[in-house]
Design a protein around this motif. Structure first.
Motif, PDB file in Angstrom:
ATOM      1  N   SER A 173      67.302  74.599  61.465  1.00 53.14           N
ATOM      2  CA  SER A 173      67.150  74.502  60.017  1.00 53.14           C
ATOM      3  C   SER A 173      68.186  73.529  59.465  1.00 53.14           C
ATOM      4  N   GLN A 229      60.951  79.008  60.274  1.00 54.01           N
ATOM      5  CA  GLN A 229      60.553  78.781  58.880  1.00 54.01           C
ATOM      6  C   GLN A 229      60.138  80.087  58.209  1.00 54.01           C
ATOM      7  N   THR A 230      59.400  80.918  58.923  1.00 53.54           N
ATOM      8  CA  THR A 230      58.985  82.214  58.373  1.00 53.54           C
ATOM      9  C   THR A 230      60.201  83.077  58.080  1.00 53.54           C
ATOM     10  N   ARG A 232      64.975  83.896  51.843  1.00 50.82           N
ATOM     11  CA  ARG A 232      65.032  83.384  50.459  1.00 50.82           C
ATOM     12  C   ARG A 232      64.343  84.343  49.501  1.00 50.82           C
ATOM     13  N   ARG A 233      63.248  84.976  49.922  1.00 49.27           N
ATOM     14  CA  ARG A 233      62.547  85.936  49.057  1.00 49.27           C
ATOM     15  C   ARG A 233      63.423  87.165  48.765  1.00 49.27           C
ATOM     16  N   ILE A 266      66.479  75.748  54.171  1.00 47.26           N
ATOM     17  CA  ILE A 266      65.217  75.518  53.484  1.00 47.26           C
ATOM     18  C   ILE A 266      64.107  75.096  54.441  1.00 47.26           C
ATOM     19  N   LEU A 267      64.423  74.192  55.364  1.00 45.80           N
ATOM     20  CA  LEU A 267      63.389  73.615  56.213  1.00 45.80           C
ATOM     21  C   LEU A 267      63.746  73.702  57.691  1.00 45.80           C
ATOM     22  N   LEU A 325      63.330  81.987  57.494  1.00 45.30           N
ATOM     23  CA  LEU A 325      64.051  81.383  56.361  1.00 45.30           C
ATOM     24  C   LEU A 325      63.386  81.754  55.032  1.00 45.30           C
ATOM     25  N   ASP A 326      62.053  81.645  55.000  1.00 46.42           N
ATOM     26  CA  ASP A 326      61.306  81.971  53.779  1.00 46.42           C
ATOM     27  C   ASP A 326      61.531  83.440  53.385  1.00 46.42           C
ATOM     28  N   SER A 327      61.524  84.328  54.373  1.00 46.29           N
ATOM     29  CA  SER A 327      61.713  85.759  54.072  1.00 46.29           C
ATOM     30  C   SER A 327      63.126  86.024  53.569  1.00 46.29           C
TER      31      SER A 327
END
Length: 148
Positions: free
Chosen positions: A21, A138-139, A145-146, A26-27, A141-143
């Protein structure tokens, strides 16, 4: 979530996909496909050495390992094998923490995305592990951030 790069790992029986990442989490981007070293020797397996090198190179603050659970959310023999592999990984990347995340469908999703981009056959097999590691990271990281 503390700032820093995370390394995503998709452990397979033949190859290990690795992703990283950005420092802001983020990415996720693909890094490498590492051949799985299944030889029974006294020295450290070459795949663990290579992943530890990548963790050090990117100055990772955490390693995220995909854990295969079935569609009912239960762990089977594959998950037990990944947990065993992660024990060796923890030893070589210490003090960097190794955490697990649900990787359900990551390889299926990665394969589908590669196919949509026209990557097929031998070219797909060469990068699907990296793509799966990227999907796992990515999944995750997204979780994270949520949650914040």
């Amino acid at each position: 979530m503390i700032r820093g790069r995370r390394i995503g790992v998709d452990v397979g029986s033949v190859r290990i996909g690795v992703a990283v990442s950005d420092p802001d989490g983020i990415l996720a981007t693909p890094v490498a496909t590492v051949p799985r070293d299944v030889t029974k020797r006294d020295e450290l397996p070459s795949d663990l050495v290579e992943i530890a090198r990548i963790v050090a190179e990117y100055e990772a603050v955490e390693v995220i390992v995909g854990l295969p659970v079935n569609l009912a959310g239960k762990e089977g023999p594959a998950a037990a094998a990944i947990r065993q592999y992660a024990e060796g990984l923890k030893a070589v990347v210490d003090p960097v923490p190794v955490v697990f995340t649900d990787e359900r469908m990551s390889t299926v999703t990665a394969t589908r995305r590669l196919s949509e981009r026209g990557v097929r056959g031998k070219r797909q097999r060469a990068v699907v592990d990296q793509a799966a590691a990227t999907e796992i990271l990515q999944t995750w990281l997204d979780s994270q951030r949520r949650r914040t």
